[in-house]
Design an enzyme around this catalytic site. Sequence first.
Site, PDB file in Angstrom:
ATOM      1  N   GLY A 110      46.744  37.702  36.761  1.00  0.00           N
ATOM      2  CA  GLY A 110      45.867  37.453  35.602  1.00  0.00           C
ATOM      3  C   GLY A 110      46.508  36.545  34.562  1.00  0.00           C
ATOM      4  O   GLY A 110      45.798  35.872  33.806  1.00  0.00           O
ATOM      5  N   GLU A 133      48.618  38.648  44.077  1.00  0.00           N
ATOM      6  CA  GLU A 133      47.737  39.800  44.322  1.00  0.00           C
ATOM      7  C   GLU A 133      47.755  40.287  45.763  1.00  0.00           C
ATOM      8  O   GLU A 133      47.652  41.489  46.007  1.00  0.00           O
ATOM      9  CB  GLU A 133      46.290  39.466  43.903  1.00  0.00           C
ATOM     10  CG  GLU A 133      46.063  39.446  42.396  1.00  0.00           C
ATOM     11  CD  GLU A 133      46.364  38.107  41.747  1.00  0.00           C
ATOM     12  OE1 GLU A 133      46.971  37.242  42.403  1.00  0.00           O
ATOM     13  OE2 GLU A 133      45.993  37.922  40.572  1.00  0.00           O
TER      14      GLU A 133
END
Length: 259
Positions: A110, A133
């Site tokens: 993020g 991720e």
Amino acid sequence: MPYEFLLVDVTDRIATVTINRPDKLNALNARVLEELDEVFTEFATDRLVGAVIVTGAGRAFVAGADIAEIAANDAAGLERLSARGQAVFTRIERLPKPVIAAVNGFALGGGCELALACHLRVASEHAKFGLPEVKLGLIPGYGGTQRLPRLVGKGRALQLILTGDQVDANEAHRIGLVNALATATTLHDVARSIALQAVKNGPVALARAIAAVNEGFDQPADEAMGIEARHFGALGGTKDMAEGTSAFLAKRAPQFTGE
Ligand code: COA
């Protein structure tokens, strides 16, 4: 307004937002996201703010979405989280004023996606970019699978997304992920000097330029040209355009009012 996780300073029409959760490497929990949403909503209409710099406190820019919060979600919860993060970052991308990420350290997950949502990125030698991720059994969910390929090309984006590898500032600069390089000492001055250059320009023109690029980017060329022409046309009759053109012809510096 006081924020729990943001420090906000406005000097010379440049707002600096520092994400301030250094004990968790500025990981984006729900509260940080809400605060980013609030502060960027305010910036949109605050006439004292002409450009924004986003950075992180301590040794990270942002080390990602908060993994502890993500872990607690089922499928519906993850989809909601993704939609929320995307909406906040799209608000940043659509701010009608230049937004510069000053990347001081880890910009992972993020955090990388936050940097991607900003209009420009400056990186210090401590910056590390990555979308790790898949190492968590996830994929980027705050716009990374879409913004990264659009910025650096599909092949380079897939390399980062599929390996989860981090790249340093030089490599990020080489592939076009970063606009400018700095040192840890000069990072804020470099970001600030870009912001100062931008805020000298007509505010209405800056807003229209950002909108033209954002709105036209994914459209077929003919439609995109139409979008550009509409934004170009909308500047006709603005005081900023009258001032900018007459100042040029009179060989003086323009005094823009943002009208
Ligand atoms: N979410 C929640 N907490 C995080 C975090 C994240 N994305 N990234 C770091 N933290 C926390 C750590 O859990 C640790 O907390 P603790 O001191 O309470 O244990 C603290 O921040 C410091 O991180 P730590 O891992 O000890 O630092 P490090 O220098 O050893 O490693 C990183 C730095 C960035 C390599 C490592 O923290 C990391 O891999 N973070 C996750 C990156 C990631 O996968 N992001 C995508 C999330 S979707």
